[in-house]
Scaffold this active site. Structure first.
Site, mmCIF file in Angstrom:
data_model
loop_
_atom_site.group_PDB
_atom_site.id
_atom_site.type_symbol
_atom_site.label_atom_id
_atom_site.label_comp_id
_atom_site.label_asym_id
_atom_site.label_seq_id
_atom_site.Cartn_x
_atom_site.Cartn_y
_atom_site.Cartn_z
ATOM 1 N N GLY A 609 0.766 -1.130 -0.056
ATOM 2 C CA GLY A 609 0.009 0.020 -0.063
ATOM 3 C C GLY A 609 0.954 1.447 -0.022
ATOM 4 O O GLY A 609 1.946 1.039 0.233
ATOM 5 N N VAL A 616 3.563 1.379 2.402
ATOM 6 C CA VAL A 616 3.679 0.321 3.406
ATOM 7 C C VAL A 616 3.885 -0.970 2.860
ATOM 8 O O VAL A 616 3.889 -1.452 1.845
ATOM 9 C CB VAL A 616 1.975 0.005 3.564
ATOM 10 C CG1 VAL A 616 1.909 -1.040 4.790
ATOM 11 C CG2 VAL A 616 1.294 1.331 4.002
ATOM 12 N N LYS A 630 5.048 0.750 7.814
ATOM 13 C CA LYS A 630 4.863 1.881 6.980
ATOM 14 C C LYS A 630 6.125 2.790 7.081
ATOM 15 O O LYS A 630 6.398 3.382 8.119
ATOM 16 C CB LYS A 630 3.729 2.805 7.558
ATOM 17 C CG LYS A 630 3.705 4.291 7.106
ATOM 18 C CD LYS A 630 2.229 4.900 7.114
ATOM 19 C CE LYS A 630 1.639 4.867 8.535
ATOM 20 N NZ LYS A 630 0.433 5.418 8.751
ATOM 21 N N ASP A 728 -10.207 11.707 10.723
ATOM 22 C CA ASP A 728 -10.068 11.278 9.257
ATOM 23 C C ASP A 728 -10.653 10.059 9.158
ATOM 24 O O ASP A 728 -10.111 9.055 8.299
ATOM 25 C CB ASP A 728 -8.854 11.438 8.511
ATOM 26 C CG ASP A 728 -8.923 11.407 7.164
ATOM 27 O OD1 ASP A 728 -9.573 11.909 6.477
ATOM 28 O OD2 ASP A 728 -7.565 10.912 6.581
#
Ligand code: NAG
Ligand code: NAG
Ligand code: NAG
Ligand code: NAG
Ligand code: NAG
Ligand code: NAG
Ligand code: NAG
Length: 925
Positions: A609, A616, A630, A728
């Site tokens: 990702g 990631v 990450k 978020d």
């Protein structure tokens, strides 16, 4: 009797307070009368102060016919030289401001050429001021988001005449209608702010506009300003109040006037200062005419040559949901020419012509990063703040350098020369100079500098050092000899002692150390070496050692004071230490080594990702535990801040519906976060992403995911002290494990709520479509902002639609509006995901209604997350009863794709206001 007395005293006191208030400056307003000598309040109630802070330049009086405002009877002017002349104004970081500079020439210098010069905002070139008329006021305005506690406005580069300035006005905004996704890299330079149908030629400003913007009248006559007006254009006005709410929308007085195109169209042409380029353009509409029920007013925007922009139809009354209400469609990023022709054209089925009340066009002005050494040198100018040379203001290099500084010509320049000879400097040589790694020349001669010569080995380009004629003591550091480019070293006439390091003596350089009584030289190179008695060498070495240690300590101390690169580490430590007082030291985050991480990820082999802040990777620890790693993008300051924020937060949060944080690593300039690995990816992917068909999530499965996520959020809001607001929430931040149980991820945007206060103010962050409109406008963050986002997620679960999409028809810009329209008219079927086959309509209604309450415009009207969770649980029992089984039914629905990569969306803030540029629909706020 006593009571009466007290009352009297109280009344007098209140009256005094009120009077005082009336005279006081508006908070957040600064109005500088350049060249003025006394303060005064003008007819509008604005309080002007003379620019006494500006000690450079000269003041003069001018007289211009028909201009009697006091601030325009004086000005300040500056020499036409290579220097810049800067005003410094204090601001509050993270607030938006309007800054306005005005220039009325008034022929102050009786010169036969008009002045032409530049104005800059910090290091950013703002505009070129070209005077073409002695009695016209030139105005420049900029909208900016403050990042530092002060801003510098500088005049420079006089091409003709002498630079001058009449006024400088700073106005603080309240909310954030100028918020946009570009504001970290761009300012908004104001090009046009038009009040259509104005009843006079004077602009509408303070006090009608509480932020004192100038809404220029459309009847002003000037070159190529609002010409080519269509036949049948008529001014209209109303006295009815207009609902504009108290943020930065146009003031009521502006909205009470308009123009209508009686013949079916409105057309205009005007010059847009600063364009061609990309700009921010909004139009403001309010229906202020009485339309009969059979009438309709529908029209399209027309920009010649751009048919795409003409697609959306405006129907003010419908869009604004009523008369006398504001509707403000616009473009956050639109390409516009210098000469702009535009219009509005009635649609064929509309009986009334178009109408417009106001319009604003601002150009994006790229921010300059400023010189690379700005923060370093600020430490010096602050330390000598009373000296003239330290008051030049603005950036040390841009757009032109300070008079005592020279800079490289790189896009982000470095300081190459410092010349502070004979400036009466006292104290030690500022340690900041030792950090200027581009420095080639250093002139500090003929001052009263004391203390020792610092270690300059970081300044590897140094060629010339002038330290002569000071009061320097101690030994010469031998590191001077290792400066590879050193050619000249002047240290004569100081109080230095010890020996000149032999490395210096043997170097090919001009070295003058005469006039230091206690400094022993030596013969250079081929000459006979001096013989010195052993004991004295030992003593000298000891002195050298002690001096060196003291130096180091001093330098370290000074370096700590200036907050710079190491901020993150520093924060990190602070968090770690402070956490021992709060939740117990046991919760401090685990620190992985880089080699452990490299092993676990097989050298960062498999990327699963990515987001704006990093990539990631999949990993597996020695004990077999799978992890998501990450790696934050390094050059992102924002990222670093998020990093420390997240580490501190995550290390103290444990809940089965929150993504488990395993530790961090900060090594080798890398910032890495380690999480548990979630096998089934994000909710987003399952709802309408690549896994949609494979997945086909049932209604009860969706309810269970909602319950999981809701509980995670509930824990953040109520289980943590102080409580945490996620900020978020979105479907890409809800991750699913092998068993399709959900966990909330990505606390990078979270911020600790202040204990006891109902909100925390902070820069608006979040993702368009999920962003609480109240927070967006007020910047006041509460836990109800998360509830709003959660409501949007519920609507997505019901409908299988994305939060923002083009499927909602012309009048709905987001899922909340679209769902509201349907649900309120009883048409729940219209929004249910066609992929859902089996559900109990009662449980669907429950969730739909709760979701609508979550997306109420005002936080106070929204339920708490706990109430929402309860509702979801009720819906789950309804579904379970319908299924006839005990509610365990779908908990067994283990998904077959358990082994897939699980590309979790870890991009912290990657989609920070990710407004889709490709959407050509106007975006209303
Ligand atoms: C000074 O202004 C002139 C004319 O406006 C421009 O061409 C030039 O690039 C400017 N110089 C600097 C150093 O900004
Ligand atoms: C600024 O915002 C606050 C809170 O939203 C409001 O009470 C106040 O009236 C606003 N001020 C102006 C000048 O609009
Ligand atoms: C506009 O309307 C007026 C009457 O309202 C008419 O006299 C005129 O010819 C029309 N002009 C155009 C260009 O249609
Ligand atoms: C606006 O859009 C253009 C083209 O899509 C893009 O290059 C630019 O970066 C965007 N933003 C600004 C502030 O110009
Ligand atoms: C030293 O500086 C003073 C001002 O502080 C100046 O008057 C003097 O001329 C300078 N002397 C030399 C040798 O540069
Ligand atoms: C130098 O500084 C001292 C005090 O710091 C002051 O009294 C003196 O006037 C200054 N001299 C010059 C030439 O600026
Ligand atoms: C060294 O400096 C002194 C004092 O400024 C000067 O008189 C002398 O000429 C200089 N010597 C050399 C070799 O430059």
């Amino acid at each position: 009797m006593r009571a009466v007395e007290i009352l009297l005293v109280f009344l007098t006191f209140s009256a005094l307070l009120l009077m005082d208030g009336a005279r006081a400056q508006m908070p957040g307003f600064v109005s500088l009368d350049c060249g003025g000598d006394t303060g005064f309040a003008d007819d509008l109630g604005l309080v002007w102060t003379p620019d006494k802070q500006m000690t450079r330049g000269k003041t003069t009086k001018i007289s211009v016919p028909n201009e009697n405002k006091k601030q325009y009877t004086t000005l300040k002017y500056f020499p036409a030289d290579e220097n810049k002349y800067c005003y410094t104004l204090d601001v509050v970081p993270r607030n938006r401001y309007l800054i306005r500079a005005t220039f009325l020439y008034g022929n102050f210098d009786n010169n036969n050429v008009y002045p032409k010069f530049d104005i800059s905002f910090g290091p950013t070139r703002w505009a070129t001021i070209v005077i073409s008329d002695a009695s016209t006021i030139e105005v420049e305005e900029l909208i900016f988001l403050a990042t530092d506690p002060a801003v510098g406005i500088c005049l420079s580069n006089a091409t003709t005449g002498q630079p001058f300035i009449s006024t400088l006005e700073l106005r603080k905004f309240n909310g954030s209608i100028y918020l946009n996704q570009y504001e970290n890299q761009f300012f908004l330079s104001v090009s046009a702010r038009i009040n259509f149908g104005a009843d006079s030629v004077d602009p509408v400003r303070y006090p009608d506009d509480p932020f004192d913007r100038l809404w220029e009248s459309d009847s002003v006559k000037k070159a190529n300003y609002l010409v080519d007006v269509a036949h049948g254009t008529q001014k209209i006005s109303t006295r009815m109040p207009i609902d504009v709410s108290n943020d930065e929308r146009p003031p009521q007085k502006v909205m009470q006037t308009a123009v209508v195109g009686r013949n079916g169209s409105l057309t205009y042409r005007l010059n847009l200062n600063g364009f061609p380029g990309f700009g921010w353009a909004f139009s403001y509409f309010a229906e202020i005419e009485n339309l009969s029920p059979s009438d309709s007013r529908k029209f399209r925007f027309v920009l010649p040559g751009d048919t795409e922009l003409s697609k959306p139809v405006v129907n003010i009354q419908e869009n604004a949901q009523g008369k006398y209400r504001l509707y403000e469609p616009g473009y956050f990023n639109i390409s516009l020419p210098f000469v702009l022709s535009f219009g509005f054209q009635r649609t064929s089925d509309s009986t009334m012509g178009p109408l417009i009340n106001a319009m604003e066009i601002n150009k994006y002005l790229k921010k300059s990063d400023g010189s690379a050494d700005g923060a370093i040198i600020a430490g010096v100018t602050t330390a000598y703040s009373s000296a003239e040379w330290a008051k030049e203001g603005g950036d040390p290099c841009l757009p032109v350098a300070w008079s005592w500084v020279r800079c490289s010509s790189d896009p982000q320049p470095k300081i190459v020369s410092i010349k502070l000879s004979g400036k009466n400097l006292t104290g030690e040589i500022p340690s900041e100079f030792t950090n200027l790694d581009g420095l080639v020349e250093l002139w500090l001669d003929n001052n009263s500098l004391s203390g020792s010569v610092p270690d300059l080995s970081r300044c590897r380009n140094l060629k010339t050092i002038h330290l002569e004629d000071n009061l320097l003591t101690g030994e010469l550091p031998s590191s001077l000899a290792s400066l590879p480019n050193l050619r000249e070293l002047y240290i004569q006439n100081n109080k230095l002692s010890g020996r000149v390091p032999s490395g210096l003596l043997n170097k090919d350089l001009i070295l003058n150390y005469t006039g230091n009584v206690n400094l022993l030289g030596g013969s250079r190179r081929s000459h006979k070496t001096n013989v010195i008695v052993g004991s004295s060498v030992g003593a000298a070495a000891a002195v050298l050692l002690i001096t060196a240690i003291t130096c180091c300590v001093l330098i370290n101390k000074r370096n700590k004071k200036s907050p710079k690169r190491d901020q993150v580490r520093y924060d990190l430590a602070a968090h770690k230490f402070s956490s021992s007082g709060g939740d117990g030291a046991a919760e401090a985050a685990h620190c992985f080594t880089l080699s452990e991480i490299a092993d676990a990820t097989k050298n960062f082999e498999r990327q699963v990702g990515f987001g704006g802040f990093g990539v990631v990777y999949y990993g597996k620890l020695k004990d077999g535990k799978e992890i998501a790693v990450k790696v934050l993008t390094n050059d992102s300051f924002q990222g670093k801040r998020e990093f420390s924020n997240e580490v501190a937060l995550l290390s103290r949060i444990h809940h089965r519906n929150l993504l488990q944080f395993l530790g961090y690593c900060q090594e080798d300039g890398k910032n890495i976060l380690v999480y548990e690995f979630m096998h089934s990816g994000t909710l987003k992917e399952h709802l309408y992403g690549p896994l949609m068909h494979e997945s086909g999530m049932s209604w009860i499965k969706r309810l269970e995911i909602a319950e999981d996520a809701g509980k995670g959020i509930e824990y953040l809001h109520t289980g943590c002290v102080p409580s945490i607001i996620h900020r978020d929430l979105k479907t890409s931040n809800i991750l699913l494990d092998k068993n399709m149980r959900a966990k909330v991820s990505d606390f990078g945007l979270s911020k600790l709520a202040v204990d006891g206060a109902s909100h925390v103010s902070s820069m608006v962050r979040g993702t368009v479509g999920y962003l609480d409109p109240e927070y967006y406008i007020s910047q006041q963050l509460t836990d109800k902002s998360d509830v709003y986002s959660f409501g949007v997620i519920l609507l997505e679960l019901i409908s299988g639609q994305e939060a923002i999409s083009n499927n909602f028809g012309p009048n709905c810009r987001n899922i909340a509006q679209w769902a509201k329209l349907h649900i309120e008219s009883g048409d729940i079927q219209g929004i249910i995901d066609p992929a859902l086959r089996e559900y109990d309509i009662q449980s669907m209604w429950k969730i739909a209604e709760k979701a609508l309450m979550c997306v109420q415009p005002h936080g106070s009207m929204r339920p708490s997350i706990s109430e929402v969770v309860k509702e979801i649980q009720d819906a789950i029992s309804i579904e379970a009863a319908r299924d006839g089984s005990s509610g365990e039914v779908s908990r067994l629905s283990v998904h077959s794709s358990a082994n897939r990569a699980g590309s979790t969306d870890f991009g912290i803030g990657a989609h920070y206001l990710s407004i889709d540029d490709s959407v050509t629909q106007p975006t209303a706020r």
